[in-house]
Scaffold this active site. Structure first.
Site, short mmCIF file in Angstrom:
data_model
loop_
_atom_site.label_atom_id
_atom_site.label_comp_id
_atom_site.label_asym_id
_atom_site.label_seq_id
_atom_site.Cartn_x
_atom_site.Cartn_y
_atom_site.Cartn_z
N HIS A 133 38.17 -13.81 119.15
CA HIS A 133 36.91 -15.05 119.14
C HIS A 133 36.71 -14.82 117.68
O HIS A 133 36.89 -14.19 116.91
CB HIS A 133 35.77 -14.60 120.09
CG HIS A 133 36.21 -14.93 121.54
ND1 HIS A 133 35.72 -16.16 122.15
CD2 HIS A 133 36.62 -13.95 122.52
CE1 HIS A 133 36.03 -15.88 123.43
NE2 HIS A 133 36.56 -14.68 123.51
N ASP A 163 35.46 -20.52 113.32
CA ASP A 163 36.16 -21.67 114.16
C ASP A 163 36.48 -23.02 113.33
O ASP A 163 37.30 -23.47 113.24
CB ASP A 163 35.38 -22.00 115.52
CG ASP A 163 35.64 -20.93 116.57
OD1 ASP A 163 36.54 -19.94 116.38
OD2 ASP A 163 35.22 -21.04 117.69
#
Length: 486
Positions: A133, A163
């Protein structure tokens, strides 16, 4: 200055293989700038924990439903690829290849295609096939270690740094550079391998230069820009709010002290040994008034001080309101497209694409009759199905495509938006051929106009009222080879 078209990317066709996190956000950026983005959704949903109608990263796109595990599925995607300029996928390495839509198959059908791959760890390396993640990606690059206080742990900056900044933005830069190359004389398509670890590491370039020069200490809250300096940080106000201070230059710092009312009461900032005393004096002063009162004191000054606003408060700030930084579309307040263009402004051209809702329209517009003949493979507008238990990273909505045969069941590294365990990292092994040398065109000198908001031509189906039970962070696809590794 006259405006033309529907954005600088008007006429560019993009195929997005549904995923979560940085991939969809990158595709949204392209749609905001005028590209015709067709999202290939899978039966059962994408695995995120919000209804499709509320997923703003799918705004301005169109959706078709294709089951890539069905015999006819890969062929339908390749029919779209043949007519596209760009493809974006966020599977774990090797998954797209196993599904029959990897770089080899796609470039054989369309030699000028730009094949964009979004992963957390990248297409190769010891961690390429593991789940992850955003927080893990930025942890390994050194970026996470720079956040937080000296006596506390590092602080996760949501999923903005990894991200989106280190992932989505670098994917878009790579795709546009490769597209420029493909459209040039003698140009050809290629693979763009965008890894969050690479992009995030790249973002630390200036800091690493300072570190090598001895101008940055390799520890938290001990430097000019990480909260170590008393004149660059946040301070609590009397009502529990906060003010952000960035008075770096001497003249701005002098204005800051004057308006704060302590110019004659604090030690010189050049005396690092007294920074603790200086910080205490500033903190004590800020606690004497509310955030609103201090905002009024510093308003319009060059003291470099601003109130720390919440997500709901931000759209109402006078400056952002005047610029149209946020827009309202179909009753939803959201960030406007950025950056701004003087001749070809971007626009929010429609709400979030609902799974399968545009199949007939895309079949007609892209001349892919097989899509229309097949019909939707699931109810249009249907939300994600109930998530199945995932591996070690927590529950992740299982996506049919994420059950690739030989992949680990655990979610691949997911991006801030949830584990993209099979996401960005689910990219196939093929390595990119290298970025094109072509760069962005020169900006015009005219002042760019703000983005416009246009209403969709066709009403979208009513969204499902039942949200997924998956945790917002658990966006990876459990047991799926296609899960994203964001």
């Amino acid at each position: 200055m006259a405006q033309t078209g529907n954005g600088p990317l008007s006429g560019v066709r993009v195929v997005e293989l549904a995923g979560i996190g940085p991939g969809p956000f990158a595709a949204m950026l392209l749609a905001d700038l005028g590209a015709d983005v067709v999202r290939v959704d899978r039966p059962g949903g994408s695995g995120i924990s919000i209804p499709p109608a509320h997923d703003l990263t799918n705004r301005g796109k169109r959706s078709v439903l294709v089951d890539l595990k069905a015999p006819e599925g890969p062929g339908r995607v390749l029919d779209l690829v043949e007519r596209a300029d760009v493809l974006i996928e966020g599977y774990r390495p090797g998954v797209a290849e196993r599904l029959g839509v990897g770089p080899e198959e796609c470039l054989a059908r369309n030699p000028r295609l730009v094949y964009g791959r979004m992963t957390g760890w990248g297409q190769d390396g010891p961690l390429a096939d593991t789940a992850g993640h955003d927080i893990g990606y930025i942890a390994l690059t050194g970026a996470l270690g720079m956040t937080g206080t000296a006596d506390g742990p590092p602080v996760a900056p949501a999923n903005l740094l990894g991200d989106y900044a280190g992932g989505s933005l670098y994917l878009v830069i790579g795709v546009l550079a490769a597209l420029q190359h493909a459209r040039g004389e003698g140009g050809a398509g290629q693979v763009v391998d965008a890894a969050i670890v690479d992009g995030t590491a790249h973002l630390t370039t200036m800091i690493r230069g300072m570190l090598e020069a001895g101008a940055w200490q390799d520890r938290r809250a001990a430097n000019l820009l990480d909260g170590g300096a008393p004149f660059y940080g946040t301070y609590e106000t009397a009502d529990g709010g906060h003010m952000a201070v960035g008075a770096l230059e001497q003249r701005f710092y002098a204005e800051f002290l004057r308006l704060l009312g302590i110019a004659d009461e604090v030690p010189p900032r050049e005396d690092l040994a007294k920074w603790g005393e200086l910080r205490t004096a500033i903190a004590d002063r800020f606690r004497t008034r509310t955030r609103e009162e201090w905002t009024a004191v510093f308003d319009g000054s060059d003291a470099c001080v601003a109130p720390v606003l919440s997500l709901r408060e931000a759209p109402g700030h006078p400056h952002l309101a005047a610029r149209g930084t946020f827009v309202e579309h179909e009753g939803v307040t959201q960030p406007a497209p950025a950056p701004r263009f003087s001749r070809t402004p971007g626009a929010v051209r429609g709400g979030p694409a609902l799974p399968g809702a545009d199949t007939e329209e895309v079949a007609r517009d892209w001349d892919v009759p097989a899509l229309s003949a097949a019909g939707p493979e699931g109810p249009p507008g249907a939300g994600p199905e109930t998530p199945t238990p995932a591996g070690p990273e927590g529950p992740t909505s299982a996506r049919p495509e994420d059950q690739a045969p030989a992949r680990p069941e655990g979610p691949t590294s997911a991006g801030p938006e949830g584990p993209t365990s099979a996401g960005p990292e689910d990219r196939a092994p093929a390595r990119p051929e290298g970025p094109s040398s072509a760069g962005p065109e020169s900006p015009t000198t005219a002042r760019p106009e703000g983005p416009t908001v246009t209403r969709p031509e066709d009403p979208t189906p009513a969204p499902s009222d039942t949200p997924s039970t998956a945790h917002p962070g658990d966006r990876s696809v459990a047991g799926s080879e296609e899960g994203s590794q964001r």
